[in-house]
Design a protein around this motif. Structure first.
Motif, PDB file in Angstrom:
ATOM      1  N   LEU A  30       0.830  -1.207   0.000  1.00  0.00           N
ATOM      2  CA  LEU A  30       0.000   0.000   0.000  1.00  0.00           C
ATOM      3  C   LEU A  30       0.871   1.267   0.000  1.00  0.00           C
ATOM      4  CD1 LEU A  30      -3.024   0.919   0.287  1.00  0.00           C
ATOM      5  CD2 LEU A  30      -2.462   1.318   2.664  1.00  0.00           C
ATOM      6  N   TYR A  31       1.958   1.226   0.799  1.00  0.00           N
ATOM      7  CA  TYR A  31       2.853   2.394   0.849  1.00  0.00           C
ATOM      8  C   TYR A  31       3.532   2.610  -0.506  1.00  0.00           C
ATOM      9  CZ  TYR A  31       2.456   3.499   5.786  1.00  0.00           C
ATOM     10  OH  TYR A  31       1.983   3.919   6.997  1.00  0.00           O
ATOM     11  N   TYR A  63       2.276   1.916  -3.385  1.00  0.00           N
ATOM     12  CA  TYR A  63       1.205   2.477  -4.224  1.00  0.00           C
ATOM     13  C   TYR A  63       1.020   3.968  -3.921  1.00  0.00           C
ATOM     14  CZ  TYR A  63      -3.715   2.778  -5.919  1.00  0.00           C
ATOM     15  OH  TYR A  63      -4.883   3.129  -6.544  1.00  0.00           O
ATOM     16  N   ARG A  64       0.960   4.270  -2.612  1.00  0.00           N
ATOM     17  CA  ARG A  64       0.724   5.661  -2.181  1.00  0.00           C
ATOM     18  C   ARG A  64       1.851   6.579  -2.669  1.00  0.00           C
ATOM     19  NH1 ARG A  64      -2.398   9.502  -0.778  1.00  0.00           N
ATOM     20  NH2 ARG A  64      -2.640  10.192   1.357  1.00  0.00           N
ATOM     21  N   PHE A  65       3.095   6.132  -2.470  1.00  0.00           N
ATOM     22  CA  PHE A  65       4.218   6.997  -2.833  1.00  0.00           C
ATOM     23  C   PHE A  65       4.411   7.070  -4.355  1.00  0.00           C
ATOM     24  CE2 PHE A  65       4.925   7.156   1.597  1.00  0.00           C
ATOM     25  CZ  PHE A  65       5.515   8.391   1.789  1.00  0.00           C
ATOM     26  N   GLY A  86       1.899   7.257  -6.251  1.00  0.00           N
ATOM     27  CA  GLY A  86       0.897   8.292  -6.527  1.00  0.00           C
ATOM     28  C   GLY A  86       1.455   9.687  -6.296  1.00  0.00           C
ATOM     29  N   PHE A  87       2.187   9.848  -5.175  1.00  0.00           N
ATOM     30  CA  PHE A  87       2.812  11.163  -4.907  1.00  0.00           C
ATOM     31  C   PHE A  87       3.786  11.515  -6.032  1.00  0.00           C
ATOM     32  CE2 PHE A  87       2.226  10.372  -0.103  1.00  0.00           C
ATOM     33  CZ  PHE A  87       1.057  11.095  -0.085  1.00  0.00           C
ATOM     34  N   LEU A 127      -0.787   3.136 -11.958  1.00  0.00           N
ATOM     35  CA  LEU A 127      -1.867   3.527 -11.030  1.00  0.00           C
ATOM     36  C   LEU A 127      -3.211   2.980 -11.517  1.00  0.00           C
ATOM     37  CD1 LEU A 127      -0.806   7.204 -10.221  1.00  0.00           C
ATOM     38  CD2 LEU A 127      -0.498   5.192  -8.805  1.00  0.00           C
ATOM     39  N   ARG A 147      -5.592   0.502  -9.467  1.00  0.00           N
ATOM     40  CA  ARG A 147      -6.906   0.950  -9.019  1.00  0.00           C
ATOM     41  C   ARG A 147      -8.032   0.164  -9.683  1.00  0.00           C
ATOM     42  NH1 ARG A 147      -9.588   6.729  -8.690  1.00  0.00           N
ATOM     43  NH2 ARG A 147     -11.500   6.007  -7.708  1.00  0.00           N
ATOM     44  N   TYR A 162      -5.105  12.724  -4.273  1.00  0.00           N
ATOM     45  CA  TYR A 162      -4.091  11.936  -3.566  1.00  0.00           C
ATOM     46  C   TYR A 162      -3.764  12.419  -2.163  1.00  0.00           C
ATOM     47  CZ  TYR A 162      -3.144   8.834  -7.383  1.00  0.00           C
ATOM     48  OH  TYR A 162      -3.267   7.861  -8.323  1.00  0.00           O
ATOM     49  N   PHE A 163      -3.973  13.710  -1.921  1.00  0.00           N
ATOM     50  CA  PHE A 163      -3.573  14.230  -0.605  1.00  0.00           C
ATOM     51  C   PHE A 163      -4.740  14.329   0.368  1.00  0.00           C
ATOM     52  CE2 PHE A 163      -0.060  15.369  -3.239  1.00  0.00           C
ATOM     53  CZ  PHE A 163       1.042  15.329  -2.409  1.00  0.00           C
ATOM     54  N   PHE A 201      -6.822   4.316   0.412  1.00  0.00           N
ATOM     55  CA  PHE A 201      -5.664   4.108   1.288  1.00  0.00           C
ATOM     56  C   PHE A 201      -6.086   4.006   2.767  1.00  0.00           C
ATOM     57  CE2 PHE A 201      -4.276   7.053  -2.179  1.00  0.00           C
ATOM     58  CZ  PHE A 201      -3.601   6.118  -2.946  1.00  0.00           C
ATOM     59  N   GLU A 232      -5.619   2.005   5.056  1.00  0.00           N
ATOM     60  CA  GLU A 232      -4.573   1.599   6.003  1.00  0.00           C
ATOM     61  C   GLU A 232      -3.812   2.824   6.536  1.00  0.00           C
ATOM     62  OE1 GLU A 232      -3.788  -1.368   7.116  1.00  0.00           O
ATOM     63  OE2 GLU A 232      -1.843  -0.945   8.023  1.00  0.00           O
ATOM     64  N   PHE A 233      -3.686   3.831   5.678  1.00  0.00           N
ATOM     65  CA  PHE A 233      -2.980   5.050   6.072  1.00  0.00           C
ATOM     66  C   PHE A 233      -3.696   5.791   7.184  1.00  0.00           C
ATOM     67  CE2 PHE A 233       0.581   6.771   3.648  1.00  0.00           C
ATOM     68  CZ  PHE A 233       0.815   5.701   2.815  1.00  0.00           C
TER      69      PHE A 233
END
Lengths: 275, 445
Positions: free
Chosen positions: A179-180, A182-184, A186-187, A231, A235, B397-398, B423, B425-426
C-alpha cells in the motif's frame, strides 16, 4: 577560486562521510534491531544534510544560480532533496522510516558521484530564468525523492516474498508495504505532473511553444504515462503484490532514464544545459 | 439511444482506457526512436536515410516520420477525448452523489457500537475536522475532506481542457521565424526563414513591416550568453512607426502577436562579389556569434556563386582573439570548386581580394538576431487546464475523504461506521482514535 573549490569538495566529502555513517548505522540498527544505533543513524544523516545544505547555499552564492546546471550540481541537489523528502514524509508517515535503508545509500552515492564531476562554474543560459523554471526543476527532484521511497517499498515487498531473513520480518506487513509503494508512486506521479506542466509554461515563456516533442519532453511524458498505467492497473484492475512491485521497478528505471539519460541526447533543447 | 449507450460503455470501459494509454505510449515510443520530420534539418534527414535506408523507407511508407500528425494518432486522441468527456460526466454524478448523498455502496465500513449519545459523537467528530454532509433516516453522515470526492472529476476535466485547447492551438496556430540584420525590414508577404501553421490556419502574413534597429547582447565572464535583446520598429500602412524591445524571456506582445527573441545572433557580413563575367552582386552572409573569443564561427554557402561552388566563411569577433568586448569582426572566406579548394581570403571592412577568378570586397558588417513571431489563441485554456489537473491531483491523492455514519440502534446504542475512501490503512489511526475515544467511558466502567 581553486581554494573555494577545494573548500566545497572537502565539505562535500564530509557530507558524503556523514551519509555513509548514517547508512552503516541505519542498516546495522535495522538488521540487528538495535534502536539506539538506528536513532543515531538519523543524527548522522541530519549532520550530513546540514553540511550538504551549507555547501549548496555557498556554491549557489558563488555561481549565482541554483544547483541545476552542472552534473555535479544536479546530482548533489537530487541527493539533498531525496534526504529532505525522506525526513518530511517520515514525520508525516512514521512507518516509512525503514526506507532509509535505500534512501541513505542512494543519497551518498549520488553525492559521491557528484564529487567526481568537474565542479567548474557553468554560466546560466539566457532562457534559464523565472519562477516556472524553479518549479519545473524542484518538482522533478521532489518526484524523484518520493519515487525512491516507493521503489524502496517495492524492493522490500519483493525481498519479503523471497526470504525469511529476520530483519525483513521487522519491516511492516507485506500488505502494508504494498500500500505504501502504491501511495508513494501516486505522490511521485503528481509531483512529476506538476514538474512537467511547470516546464511547459517555462518553455512557452522562453520559446513560444508549450510542447515541442523534444526528446526530453517526450520521455518525461512517456514515463508519466507509465506511472499512469501503474496507477490504473492498481486501481481498476486490482493489481497488487509482486506483479505491481515488478512493474513499479520497471517504471522507476524508466524515470531514471528520463531524468539522467535523455537529457544527454544531442538533439534535445535541454542538452546544452546538461553538458 | 442504444447505440449511444454502447459507445458510452465502450469509452468508459477500463480496458478501453488502458488500451488508449498504451497506444498513445506506443506511438510516443515510436516517435522517439524514429526521427520526426519536423524535428530534423534537411541534412539530418539525408543522414537518417543514408544510415538506415530500409527503416527510413518503411517509416515513410507508414507515415511514422510524422507520427503526431498521423491519422492513427489523431484517432487515439479523438477516442481519448471521447473517453474523458464521458468520464467527466460520470465522475461529476459520482462526486455529487458521494458528497451530498445519504449513503452509498462501495468499500466496507469499520463499525462499532457505543453508549455515547449521537450528539456527543458528532460534536467530537466535528472538532476532529469532520463536516456534516447529510442526514436522514439512516443517520448522520460526516466526512473529513469531502472535497476529495471531486479530485478525480477535476483531474479528468483538466486533462480534457488541456487536450481540447492544445488541439485548438495545433489547428489554428501560425508561427514564423526569421533572421534580421540591423537596418533590415521584413515586409508583409515576405518569406519566413521557417514557418508552421495549423490545418485550419491561413498562411502567416504580418499586417505591417518590422525593422530591426539594433541588437544588444551580454556575456557571462565564462563567455556564455547572458542576454540578447532586439529593438524593433513596427511600421503600418500609414508609415507610422512604433518602437518596441524584445529580449530573451521578455516576450513582446504587440497587436495580437507574441514575439520571442531567439538565442540566435551574430554578425551579418555584406560582401560584394564580381564574378568572372564581370557581374557584380552583393551577398549577405549571416554567421552565428562565436562561442569563445579564440574560436571562430563557421558558415557554409553552397551553390551561392554557382553550381559546384562552395563558399565557406569563418570569423572572429576580435582579430586578436582575446575578448568579445572588442568588436572588430574579421572575415575569412574560402572557396571550393567541385571539392577542390581554390584559395582563401581574409577581409576586414573595406578590404578586398580575389579567390580564383572571383573578386570579393567586404562592404560592411552589422549585427543580426533571430526572432520568432507567434499568433495563436487558447494558451490560457492550456494553462487553466494545468491548474485544474494539479488541483484535482492534489485533492485526489492528498485529501482522500474519510466518512463516518452515526446512527441510533433500536436498543438505544449508537452505531458508528467509519471508512476511508482510499488508502484506508494510512488513516487507520483515525479510526482507532475514534474507537478508543468513544469506548473510553465503557472501558472505564
Amino acid at each position: 577560486m581553486d581554494k573555494t573549490i577545494a573548500v566545497i569538495v572537502v565539505l562535500n566529502w564530509i557530507a558524503v562521510f556523514s551519509y555513509v555513517l548514517a547508512t552503516v548505522a541505519n542498516v546495522y540498527g535495522v538488521l540487528f534491531k538495535n534502536d539506539a544505533v538506528e536513532l543515531r543513524s538519523y543524527w548522522a544523516a541530519w549532520t550530513g544534510m546540514v553540511v550538504h545544505s551549507a555547501v549548496i547555499l555557498y556554491w549557489w552564492r558563488i555561481v549565482g544560480h541554483g544547483p541545476y546546471m552542472a552534473p555535479s550540481e544536479v546530482l548533489s541537489s537530487d541527493a539533498w532533496i531525496a534526504i529532505c523528502v525522506y525526513f518530511v514524509f517520515s514525520r508525516i508517515y512514521p512507518r516509512i522510516r525503514s526506507t532509509s535503508i535505500i534512501v541513505f545509500p542512494t543519497a551518498f552515492l549520488m553525492l559521491a558521484l557528484a564529487n567526481f564531476y568537474n565542479p567548474g562554474i557553468r554560466s546560466l543560459p539566457p532562457t534559464f530564468g523565472g519562477i516556472w523554471l524553479v518549479f519545473h526543476i524542484a518538482f522533478y527532484k521532489i518526484a524523484l525523492g518520493t519515487l525512491i521511497i516507493a521503489f524502496a517499498f517495492s524492493i522490500f515487498f519483493l525481498l519479503k516474498g523471497r526470504s525469511r531473513a529476520p530483519w525483513l520480518m521487522r519491516l511492516p506487513e507485506p500488505a502494508s508495504i504494498d500500500l505504501y509503494a502504491y501511495r508513494f508512486a501516486g505522490f511521485g506521479f503528481i509531483f512529476w505532473a506538476i514538474a512537467m506542466l511547470a516546464g511547459s509554461i517555462w518553455a512557452y515563456k522562453s520559446w513560444g511553444r508549450f510542447w515541442g516533442w523534444d526528446p526530453v519532453e517526450t520521455w518525461s511524458l512517456i514515463t508519466w504515462l507509465f506511472f499512469g498505467i501503474y496507477l490504473h492497473l492498481r486501481r481498476f484492475f486490482r493489481w497488487s503484490g509482486e506483479k505491481a512491485a515488478w512493474f513499479f521497478v520497471f517504471c522507476f528505471i524508466m524515470s531514471l532514464v528520463s531524468l539522467f539519460v535523455t537529457s544527454h541526447m544531442g538533439s534535445s533543447i535541454h542538452a546544452e544545459y546538461f553538458k | 439511444m442504444q447505440l449511444m449507450n454502447r459507445i458510452k460503455r465502450f469509452l468508459l470501459s477500463r480496458t478501453t482506457i488502458l488500451t488508449l494509454i498504451i497506444l498513445a505510449l506506443g506511438s510516443m515510443l515510436l516517435g522517439s526512436f524514429i526521427p520526426q520530420s519536423f524535428l530534423l534539418t534537411s541534412n539530418g534527414a539525408a543522414k537518417w536515410h543514408a544510415d538506415y535506408p530500409t527503416l527510413a523507407a518503411l517509416a515513410e511508407r507508414l507515415g511514422l516520420h510524422h507520427i503526431y500528425t498521423h491519422p492513427f494518432f489523431a484517432c487515439i486522441m479523438l477516442l481519448a477525448v471521447g473517453a474523458l468527456l464521458f468520464s467527466c460526466i460520470e465522475q461529476f454524478k459520482i462526486s455529487r452523489r458521494r458528497t451530498f448523498g445519504e449513503e452509498f455502496s462501495g468499500r466496507k465500513y469499520e463499525e462499532f457500537e457505543t453508549p455515547v449519545d449521537p450528539g456527543s459523537v458528532t460534536s467530537w467528530l466535528r472538532q476532529s475536522g469532520y463536516i456534516s454532509v447529510s442526514s436522514g433516516k439512516k443517520g448522520v453522515r460526516l466526512c473529513r475532506h469531502p472535497w476529495g470526492y471531486w479530485g478525480n472529476f477535476l483531474l479528468h476535466v483538466g486533462m480534457l481542457i488541456v487536450i481540447a485547447s492544445s488541439l485548438w492551438i495545433a489547428l489554428t496556430q501560425q508561427r514564423g521565424m526569421l533572421h534580421l540584420a540591423v537596418g533590415e525590414s521584413f515586409h508583409p508577404g515576405d518569406q519566413w526563414l521557417s514557418t508552421e501553421k495549423g490545418l485550419l490556419a491561413k498562411d502567416f502574413v504580418l499586417d505591417r513591416s518590422v525593422r530591426l534597429e539594433s541588437v544588444s547582447y551580454e556575456f557571462w565572464p565564462t563567455y556564455g550568453v547572458k542576454n540578447v535583446a532586439s529593438l524593433l520598429t513596427f511600421q503600418n500602412k500609414q508609415n507610422a512607426g512604433e518602437q518596441r524591445t524584445v529580449g530573451v524571456n521578455n516576450i513582446l506582445y504587440y497587436q495580437g502577436l507574441s514575439i520571442y527573441q531567439a538565442v540566435d545572433f551574430g554578425h551579418a557580413f555584406y560582401v560584394e562579389v564580381v564574378d568572372p563575367a564581370g557581374v557584380k552582386n552583393t551577398y549577405q552572409l549571416l554567421l552565428a556569434h562565436p562561442e569563445k573569443p579564440d574560436k571562430p564561427s563557421y558558415g557554409d554557402f553552397p551553390n551561392m556563386l554557382g553550381p559546384g561552388r562552395l563558399l565557406r566563411a569563418k570569423y572572429f569577433v576580435d582579430p586578436e582573439k582575446r575578448s568579445f568586448a572588442r568588436e572588430n569582426p574579421q572575415l575569412v572566406l574560402r572557396m571550393d570548386e567541385n571539392g577542390t579548394q581554390l584559395g582563401q581570403l581574409p577581409l576586414s571592412i573595406g578590404g578586398e581580394g580575389a579567390i580564383g577568378r572571383f573578386h570579393f570586397r567586404l562592404i560592411k558588417v552589422d549585427k543580426w538576431s533571430g526572432l520568432i513571431f507567434v499568433k495563436f489563441f487558447g494558451i490560457q485554456g492550456v494553462f487553466f487546464g494545468f491548474l485544474i489537473i494539479i488541483f484535482g491531483s492534489i485533492l485526489n491523492y492528498f485529501t482522500p475523504p474519510r466518512e463516518v455514519i452515526v446512527r441510533v440502534l433500536p436498543d438505544g446504542e449508537t452505531k458508528i461506521s467509519w471508512r476511508a475512501v482510499k488508502f484506508s490503512e494510512f488513516y487507520r489511526d483515525e479510526f482507532d482514535r475514534l474507537k478508543t475515544e468513544m469506548t473510553k467511558e465503557e472501558a472505564n466502567g
